[in-house]
Structure formats: C-alpha cells, structure tokens
Design an enzyme around this catalytic site. Structure first.
Site, PDB file in Angstrom:
ATOM      1  N   ILE A 109     -32.842 118.346  11.243  1.00  9.70           N
ATOM      2  CA  ILE A 109     -31.626 118.331  10.420  1.00  9.70           C
ATOM      3  C   ILE A 109     -30.440 118.965  11.160  1.00  9.70           C
ATOM      4  O   ILE A 109     -29.284 118.721  10.797  1.00  9.70           O
ATOM      5  CB  ILE A 109     -31.906 119.061   9.082  1.00  9.70           C
ATOM      6  CG1 ILE A 109     -30.959 118.590   7.985  1.00  9.70           C
ATOM      7  CG2 ILE A 109     -31.871 120.580   9.248  1.00  9.70           C
ATOM      8  CD1 ILE A 109     -31.376 119.050   6.594  1.00  9.70           C
ATOM      9  N   ASN A 119     -42.412 126.929  18.707  1.00 13.78           N
ATOM     10  CA  ASN A 119     -42.181 128.351  18.495  1.00 13.78           C
ATOM     11  C   ASN A 119     -43.314 128.937  17.657  1.00 13.78           C
ATOM     12  O   ASN A 119     -43.778 128.310  16.699  1.00 13.78           O
ATOM     13  CB  ASN A 119     -40.846 128.564  17.780  1.00 13.78           C
ATOM     14  CG  ASN A 119     -39.663 128.230  18.660  1.00 13.78           C
ATOM     15  OD1 ASN A 119     -39.648 128.562  19.840  1.00 13.78           O
ATOM     16  ND2 ASN A 119     -38.665 127.556  18.105  1.00 13.78           N
ATOM     17  N   HIS A 159     -44.808 122.894  14.138  1.00 12.49           N
ATOM     18  CA  HIS A 159     -43.961 121.769  14.517  1.00 12.49           C
ATOM     19  C   HIS A 159     -43.685 121.842  16.003  1.00 12.49           C
ATOM     20  O   HIS A 159     -43.465 122.921  16.552  1.00 12.49           O
ATOM     21  CB  HIS A 159     -42.651 121.728  13.723  1.00 12.49           C
ATOM     22  CG  HIS A 159     -41.940 123.045  13.643  1.00 12.49           C
ATOM     23  ND1 HIS A 159     -42.376 124.075  12.850  1.00 12.49           N
ATOM     24  CD2 HIS A 159     -40.831 123.505  14.271  1.00 12.49           C
ATOM     25  CE1 HIS A 159     -41.560 125.105  12.988  1.00 12.49           C
ATOM     26  NE2 HIS A 159     -40.619 124.787  13.846  1.00 12.49           N
TER      27      HIS A 159
HETATM   28  P1  AMP Z   1     -38.224 126.643  14.403  1.00 10.37           P
HETATM   29  O1  AMP Z   1     -37.128 127.624  14.648  1.00 10.37           O
HETATM   30  O2  AMP Z   1     -39.002 126.295  15.633  1.00 10.37           O
HETATM   31  O3  AMP Z   1     -39.115 127.054  13.228  1.00 10.37           O
HETATM   32  O4  AMP Z   1     -37.511 125.291  14.007  1.00 10.37           O
HETATM   33  C1  AMP Z   1     -37.320 124.860  12.703  1.00 10.37           C
HETATM   34  C2  AMP Z   1     -36.485 123.602  12.769  1.00 10.37           C
HETATM   35  O5  AMP Z   1     -36.575 122.938  11.521  1.00 10.37           O
HETATM   36  C3  AMP Z   1     -35.007 123.860  13.043  1.00 10.37           C
HETATM   37  O6  AMP Z   1     -34.627 123.172  14.233  1.00 10.37           O
HETATM   38  C4  AMP Z   1     -34.301 123.296  11.802  1.00 10.37           C
HETATM   39  O7  AMP Z   1     -33.087 122.677  12.082  1.00 10.37           O
HETATM   40  C5  AMP Z   1     -35.345 122.296  11.283  1.00 10.37           C
HETATM   41  N1  AMP Z   1     -35.294 122.006   9.861  1.00 10.37           N
HETATM   42  C6  AMP Z   1     -35.258 122.893   8.825  1.00 10.37           C
HETATM   43  N2  AMP Z   1     -35.254 122.248   7.652  1.00 10.37           N
HETATM   44  C7  AMP Z   1     -35.309 120.909   7.951  1.00 10.37           C
HETATM   45  C8  AMP Z   1     -35.335 119.722   7.163  1.00 10.37           C
HETATM   46  N3  AMP Z   1     -35.312 119.761   5.828  1.00 10.37           N
HETATM   47  N4  AMP Z   1     -35.406 118.538   7.808  1.00 10.37           N
HETATM   48  C9  AMP Z   1     -35.421 118.491   9.156  1.00 10.37           C
HETATM   49  N5  AMP Z   1     -35.403 119.573   9.952  1.00 10.37           N
HETATM   50  C10 AMP Z   1     -35.350 120.765   9.352  1.00 10.37           C
END
Ligand code: AMP
Length: 126
Positions: free
Chosen positions: A40, A97, A110
C-alpha cells in the site's frame, strides 16, 4: 509500530484480514500456499508483498513450525511472483523483516519484493 516477533499469532493483524477477504488488496498472485499483493506504500516502482496462507508471525516462526510442504510451496510462490512480474532479467530484491530491530510492522510473515529500477547496494539504515 514495530512488533515483537516472539509473541503468539494475532489473527486480527491486517494481513490475516486480507487473507480472509475482510479488507481489500491489489492481488497479483494466489495459490494453495501463498497470496501476493501490492504494498500500500510502495518503496520501489514494483513493491509486492508475498505472504503464506498459514498463520505465522515471522520468518523465524515459519522456518521453525511450518511443514516442508508449506515452506516449499511458499518459496516456490515467491519465485513465481517474480517470474510473472518479469523481473528476473533486470533483477529484484527480497526482504523479510523479523522483530523490532528490523522494524517489522505486521505480525504475519511477509516477503517484500522490490523491483523496477536499480535498487543500489543493500543498506541496513536509511
Ligand atoms: P514490515 O515493516 O516489513 O512489517 O512491512 C509491512 C508492510 O505492509 C509495509 O510496507 C506497509 O506499507 C504494508 N502494508 C500495511 N498495510 C497494508 C495493506 N492493507 N495493504 C498492503 N500493504 C500494506
């Protein structure tokens, strides 16, 4: 806020809700083991997140507890996402991460896939 990756799985996390179809995502790939969708808040021209369908907090949780079939299926899915995106020849970067020092924000494993421009040398800070 960064999460503690040693905590039990929280099924109210945002990616669990995406898996259950409770909130939308821009899906790019899905199979028995994994779902992939656009981040996102993209940090590169192409920024895809690949998540396993099972309930795993992090790479640590997944590598310790997932079955061989889940691990194999997920790893193959990450590769398939990159091939379908056409980024093998120009190249891409994978990132997962784990825990507070990495700034993991979502407590469902993820893998970030970044591509679409020269990404520069890997940095541990920004
Ligand atoms: P991390 O810091 O590795 O946990 O990354 C989490 C990622 O999830 C970040 O890059 C956010 O931009 C992404 N994110 C959070 N909510 C959503 C969502 N609803 N749809 C897509 N990506 C998301």
């Amino acid at each position: 806020m960064a999460v503690d990756a040693t905590l039990p799985y929280d099924d109210q996390n945002v990616f669990a809700k995406i898996l259950r179809g409770e909130i939308p995502s821009r899906k790019v790939y899905e199979d028995e083991w994994a779902l992939a969708f656009h981040d996102i808040n993209p940090q590169a021209p192409l920024h895809i997140l690949v998540i396993p369908k099972g309930a795993y907090v992090s790479w640590d949780d997944f590598s310790a507890k997932a079955s061989d079939a889940e691990i194999g299926g997920f790893v193959r899915a990450v590769g398939a996402v990159a091939r379908e995106a056409g980024v093998i020849e120009p190249g891409y970067r994978l990132l997962a991460n784990v825990g507070p020092d990495s700034h993991q924000e979502v407590p469902h494993l993820h893998v970030h896939l970044f591509a679409g421009r020269p990404l520069g040398p890997m940095l541990v800070t920004r």
